[in-house]
Structure formats: structure tokens, C-alpha cells
Design a protein around this motif. Structure first.
Motif, PDB file in Angstrom:
ATOM      1  N   VAL A  80     -51.141  24.885 -53.420  1.00  0.00           N
ATOM      2  CA  VAL A  80     -51.552  23.535 -53.033  1.00  0.00           C
ATOM      3  C   VAL A  80     -51.362  22.552 -54.188  1.00  0.00           C
ATOM      4  CG1 VAL A  80     -53.537  22.121 -52.365  1.00  0.00           C
ATOM      5  CG2 VAL A  80     -53.142  24.323 -51.241  1.00  0.00           C
ATOM      6  N   LEU A  81     -51.691  22.962 -55.409  1.00  0.00           N
ATOM      7  CA  LEU A  81     -51.538  22.079 -56.562  1.00  0.00           C
ATOM      8  C   LEU A  81     -50.079  21.690 -56.781  1.00  0.00           C
ATOM      9  CD1 LEU A  81     -54.050  23.632 -59.127  1.00  0.00           C
ATOM     10  CD2 LEU A  81     -54.193  21.363 -58.056  1.00  0.00           C
ATOM     11  N   ALA A  82     -49.168  22.645 -56.612  1.00  0.00           N
ATOM     12  CA  ALA A  82     -47.744  22.342 -56.772  1.00  0.00           C
ATOM     13  C   ALA A  82     -47.277  21.328 -55.731  1.00  0.00           C
ATOM     14  CB  ALA A  82     -46.921  23.626 -56.656  1.00  0.00           C
ATOM     15  N   ARG A  83     -47.711  21.513 -54.491  1.00  0.00           N
ATOM     16  CA  ARG A  83     -47.327  20.571 -53.435  1.00  0.00           C
ATOM     17  C   ARG A  83     -47.934  19.196 -53.676  1.00  0.00           C
ATOM     18  NH1 ARG A  83     -48.404  24.766 -48.402  1.00  0.00           N
ATOM     19  NH2 ARG A  83     -46.398  25.864 -48.513  1.00  0.00           N
ATOM     20  N   LEU A  84     -49.178  19.166 -54.127  1.00  0.00           N
ATOM     21  CA  LEU A  84     -49.831  17.894 -54.403  1.00  0.00           C
ATOM     22  C   LEU A  84     -49.095  17.138 -55.495  1.00  0.00           C
ATOM     23  CD1 LEU A  84     -52.155  15.903 -54.043  1.00  0.00           C
ATOM     24  CD2 LEU A  84     -53.519  17.293 -55.607  1.00  0.00           C
ATOM     25  N   LEU A  85     -48.665  17.848 -56.529  1.00  0.00           N
ATOM     26  CA  LEU A  85     -47.933  17.206 -57.623  1.00  0.00           C
ATOM     27  C   LEU A  85     -46.655  16.562 -57.111  1.00  0.00           C
ATOM     28  CD1 LEU A  85     -47.576  16.629 -60.622  1.00  0.00           C
ATOM     29  CD2 LEU A  85     -46.482  18.864 -60.862  1.00  0.00           C
ATOM     30  N   VAL A  86     -45.934  17.256 -56.230  1.00  0.00           N
ATOM     31  CA  VAL A  86     -44.685  16.708 -55.703  1.00  0.00           C
ATOM     32  C   VAL A  86     -44.954  15.514 -54.799  1.00  0.00           C
ATOM     33  CG1 VAL A  86     -42.648  17.208 -54.297  1.00  0.00           C
ATOM     34  CG2 VAL A  86     -43.490  18.897 -55.923  1.00  0.00           C
ATOM     35  N   VAL A  87     -46.043  15.558 -54.011  1.00  0.00           N
ATOM     36  CA  VAL A  87     -46.410  14.405 -53.178  1.00  0.00           C
ATOM     37  C   VAL A  87     -46.681  13.193 -54.061  1.00  0.00           C
ATOM     38  CG1 VAL A  87     -48.178  13.476 -51.642  1.00  0.00           C
ATOM     39  CG2 VAL A  87     -47.273  15.749 -51.231  1.00  0.00           C
ATOM     40  N   LEU A  88     -47.392  13.402 -55.159  1.00  0.00           N
ATOM     41  CA  LEU A  88     -47.720  12.293 -56.071  1.00  0.00           C
ATOM     42  C   LEU A  88     -46.470  11.746 -56.754  1.00  0.00           C
ATOM     43  CD1 LEU A  88     -50.999  13.710 -57.667  1.00  0.00           C
ATOM     44  CD2 LEU A  88     -50.803  11.899 -55.964  1.00  0.00           C
ATOM     45  N   LEU A  89     -45.510  12.622 -57.048  1.00  0.00           N
ATOM     46  CA  LEU A  89     -44.275  12.173 -57.695  1.00  0.00           C
ATOM     47  C   LEU A  89     -43.376  11.395 -56.736  1.00  0.00           C
ATOM     48  CD1 LEU A  89     -43.367  15.324 -59.824  1.00  0.00           C
ATOM     49  CD2 LEU A  89     -44.147  13.104 -60.681  1.00  0.00           C
ATOM     50  N   GLY A  90     -43.534  11.667 -55.419  1.00  0.00           N
ATOM     51  CA  GLY A  90     -42.740  10.943 -54.430  1.00  0.00           C
ATOM     52  C   GLY A  90     -41.268  11.232 -54.563  1.00  0.00           C
ATOM     53  N   LYS A  91     -40.456  10.171 -54.629  1.00  0.00           N
ATOM     54  CA  LYS A  91     -39.001  10.312 -54.669  1.00  0.00           C
ATOM     55  C   LYS A  91     -38.463  10.599 -56.072  1.00  0.00           C
ATOM     56  CE  LYS A  91     -38.084   7.465 -50.593  1.00  0.00           C
ATOM     57  NZ  LYS A  91     -37.371   6.292 -50.061  1.00  0.00           N
ATOM     58  N   ALA A  92     -39.372  10.802 -57.023  1.00  0.00           N
ATOM     59  CA  ALA A  92     -38.921  11.050 -58.394  1.00  0.00           C
ATOM     60  C   ALA A  92     -38.235  12.406 -58.527  1.00  0.00           C
ATOM     61  CB  ALA A  92     -40.109  10.977 -59.356  1.00  0.00           C
ATOM     62  N   THR A  93     -38.458  13.312 -57.582  1.00  0.00           N
ATOM     63  CA  THR A  93     -37.827  14.629 -57.627  1.00  0.00           C
ATOM     64  C   THR A  93     -36.906  14.795 -56.418  1.00  0.00           C
ATOM     65  OG1 THR A  93     -39.747  15.561 -56.475  1.00  0.00           O
ATOM     66  CG2 THR A  93     -39.703  15.741 -58.872  1.00  0.00           C
ATOM     67  N   SER A  94     -35.665  15.171 -56.679  1.00  0.00           N
ATOM     68  CA  SER A  94     -34.702  15.405 -55.601  1.00  0.00           C
ATOM     69  C   SER A  94     -34.857  16.823 -55.070  1.00  0.00           C
ATOM     70  CB  SER A  94     -33.282  15.202 -56.122  1.00  0.00           C
ATOM     71  OG  SER A  94     -32.976  16.188 -57.093  1.00  0.00           O
TER      72      SER A  94
END
Length: 407
Positions: free
Chosen positions: A274-288
Motif C-alpha cells: 500500500v505504501l508503494a502505491r500511495l507514493l506513486v499516487v502522490l508522485l502523479g505523472k512524475a513517473t512513467s
């Protein structure tokens, strides 16, 4: 604090938020009623009916095979007509099948029920849901990540509830309770929250110069090298995660760890996911997708290496393994979905996801049995783990290749 708020790909105002929350809550419940329930019910079933665990687990295998084979026709129907009717009908049918399961007394009948449950899983679980999201949410990657963030709590929420229901009511009455929850939860949520959604084909037709016939033929997908490259990378990942789901406990017991410690270690899997997914949600489009995929595959390889070396690294090494493995397995689900959209989207998401499900059928259904057979022959899990590391290394190379080719 992030909010599940997304730009609309459909017509109705506020559709994406309603869509995301409806699908997320429906999936959270349905994974409990249609997947996690199996492991919690087969023990009492075996005690009452006298069937072996092998006999019972064959039902789950048949269900997985049915779900994989149904993925293409179901995906193509959702590509053409949208997912509201399909997901609702699948959820209602699943409730009926849970009632039938509660009354079963025949092994052949049990197998027939689980084949049918596999068909309802194809109609109402992940790929069907992501197909609807891809056609109706502007930022589909973030929407899918938001859904997986919520459904990551499914085991945490549903397993204790189902365990308590089985203990208090018995497995037959517990299944009747789950059938009612399935009907009032996922079925009702999909019927109400997927209102006004469009299909992928309808979305294409509404775009400038769009054509309702814009999707490529299904036959072309099986001649497309990209499908087979994706099968190589995600087949390796599926083999690893499917196998480890059923073998991590006996593996750690083989190394002398007590069950209390193993349970504590495995409890770290959900939070890290869950923490990994939350981090990616917070980063938004910053990660391809390419970056996220390379990262998640790399983490899987490192995690399995830590498990291989676990005897010398001790408990700290196992903690690191669980955290990395949980984070990677949480991310790779989203990577598989968005990769399908980005690399094979020309066939329609449902068609492409279905084709990928078919060509990865063997690692998905065969991994637990293959690992068990290798353990029987070799007498130890360690050589099997090194084999998994090699497979994941090949899968990682395949993903680097296809993501670089896309770029």
C-alpha cells in the motif's frame, strides 16, 4: 492528503470520482468473497466432506483456467459495449454461485461451481474493471493506482471477517452471508456507479476522426512480437508471485523459523504494498510506466536474491525481502495494466489483456505445482529460488527491451 479526483473521459459530471470509488469498493469486497474465501473455507469443507486438500485445490485451479480462457471474449465484449452490464451480471451470478457452493456435497458439482466462479471473475474482477477505467478516466494510470491502493486492503478487511463468520456460523452459512454481501456490495455498486460510462470503442468514435472500427484484429495480436515479449516479462513475474504465495510459509519453516515469526513477517507485506502505491499516487505523472516497470522488476529480483541469501542474512534480511517484495508486487499490477494500454492498446484493452492472460496461463496456474515438484526432487527450496531469480532476470531484460522500444 491525496484525493481520488480525476478528469472525466465520459460525459457525466463527477463520473471519474464516482467510477473510481465504486469500482475500488466493489473490488475490495469481491476479492474477499470470490478469492480469499477459498483458502478459509476448504479446511472446514475437508473436515466435513472428507475430501483431500489436493481435490479441493483442483477446484481453484479449474477456476483460474476458466477465468484466463474467458478473458478474451469478455474483454472484447467490454471493449465494444462497456462494462456496466457485464460487471453487474458477473457479480449477481457470483452471488448465486456462492449459494450453490454452500449447498455442495459432490466433488464434480464443486468443480462445476468453481469453473463458473472463474467465469464470473473474468467478468467482474481486475481486467474488466481496468477496461472501464481506461475508457472513462482522463488520467487512467492514476485512477488505476487509486483503485489498487484501496483494494490493497482487501485481505486485511475481508480475511478476518470471513474467518470469524466460518467459526461462528460454519462454512455453509458463512458462504450464504458472503453471497448476500456480494449482491448488496459489488453488484449494486457496479450497477449504480458505472452508469453513463462508455466503452473503449465508443470513446474512440468520439475522438476527432475516430472510427468505431479502429481496433486492430485479435488475430494480429498473437502475431505481434510485443505480446510475446510482455508474456516473457509478466509470465516470469506471475510465476514468482503465484508460486511464493503458496510456498513462502513452508519455505521459511524449512529454514527453522517459528510460525509466530513467519506470521509477523508476512504481516509486513500488505503495508509495504500500500505504501508503494500511495507514493506513486502522490508522485502523479512524475513517473512513467517504463520507469515504474523497471523499478518494480528490479525490486523483485533484489527481493528474491535476499530470500536466497536469507539463511546467512537472518531476520533483518527477511524483513528487507518482505518489504521489497510487497512494494514490487504492489506496483507491478499497475505496470502490467498500463503497459497493456500503452504497448498493445491498438487492439483494445480488453482484447489485449485477454490475450496476455491466455499466453501467461501456464505460469499462473502451474507455478505452485511446479515448485512443489522441484522441491520434492531436489529436497530443498534454495535451488528453486535461484531458478526464480534467473527467470525474473530474463523478465526484467524483456521489460527493459519493450519499454525502450516504446520510447
Amino acid at each position: 492528503m491525496f484525493r481520488l479526483s480525476f478528469r472525466s473521459g465520459g460525459d457525466a459530471a463527477g463520473l471519474p470520482r464516482r467510477l473510481v470509488w465504486g469500482i475500488a469498493l466493489g473490488q475490495l469486497i469481491a476479492w474477499g468473497t470470490l478469492y480469499y474465501s477459498f483458502a478459509l473455507v476448504i479446511g472446514p469443507m475437508a473436515d466435513e466432506l472428507g475430501w483431500s486438500r489436493v481435490d479441493l485445490n483442483a477446484g481453484l485451479t479449474l477456476g483460474l483456467i476458466a477465468a484466463s480462457l474467458a478473458a478474451i471474449p469478455v474483454g472484447r465484449l467490454i471493449d465494444r459495449h462497456g462494462g456496466r452490464w457485464m460487471m453487474t451480471a458477473g457479480s449477481v451470478a457470483a452471488a448465486v454461485l456462492l449459494v450453490l457452493w454452500s449447498q455442495t456435497g459432490s466433488l464434480a458439482g464443486f468443480y462445476a461451481i468453481w469453473i463458473a466462479i472463474g467465469l464470473t471473475q473474468a467478468c467482474s474482477l481486475s481486467e474488466a474493471a481496468y477496461n472501464v477505467v481506461a475508457a472513462n478516466a482522463g488520467d487512467y494510470r492514476r485512477a488505476i493506482m487509486g483503485i489498487t491502493l484501496i483494494t490493497g486492503f482487501s485481505s486485511t478487511v475481508t480475511i478476518p471477517f470471513i474467518t470469524l463468520a466460518v467459526e461462528l456460523l460454519g462454512w455453509r452459512h458463512a458462504l450464504l452471508v458472503l453471497a448476500l454481501i456480494q449482491l448488496l456490495g459489488p453488484a449494486l455498486l457496479y450497477w449504480t456507479c458505472l452508469r453513463d460510462t462508455v466503452s473503449g470503442r465508443q470513446k474512440l468514435a468520439r475522438q476527432p476522426e475516430g472510427s468505431a472500427a479502429a481496433y486492430l484484429p485479435l488475430a494480429d495480436a498473437f502475431r505481434d512480437s510485443r505480446l510475446w515479449i510482455m508474456a516473457a516479462c509478466f509470465g516470469a513475474q506471475i510465476f514468482c508471485t503465484s508460486g511464493m504465495t503458496f510456498h513462502i510459509i513452508p519455505l521459511l519453516q524449512e529454514r527453522g523459523y517459528e510460525m509466530a515469526l513467519i506470521a509477523g513477517l508476512l504481516a509486513l507485506h500488505g503495508p509495504s504494498q500500500v505504501l508503494a502505491r500511495l507514493l506513486v499516487v502522490l508522485l502523479g505523472k512524475a513517473t512513467s510506466t517504463a520507469t515504474l516497470g523497471r523499478l518494480s522488476f528490479g525490486m523483485l529480483v533484489v527481493a528474491m536474491l535476499l530470500l536466497c541469501l536469507g539463511a546467512s542474512l537472518g531476520v533483518p534480511g527477511l524483513v528487507a525481502y518482505i518489504m521489497l517484495y510487497g512494494a514490487a508486487s504492489g506496483l507491478v499490477i499497475v505496470v502490467r495494466t498500463t503497459s497493456t494500454l500503452e504497448y498493445l492498446g491498438g487492439y483494445g484493452f480488453g482484447t489485449a489483456a485477454g490475450a496476455l492472460a491466455v499466453v501467461t496461463l501456464l505460469p499462473r496456474t502451474g507455478a505452485p505445482t511446479v515448485i512443489a515438484a522441484l522441491w520434492e526432487v531436489i529436497g530443498s527450496y534454495t535451488p528453486v529460488l535461484w531458478l526464480i531469480v534467473l527467470l525474473l532476470g530474463g523478465g526484467t531484460a524483456a521489460f527493459w527491451y519493450i519499454s525502450g522500444r516504446r520510447a
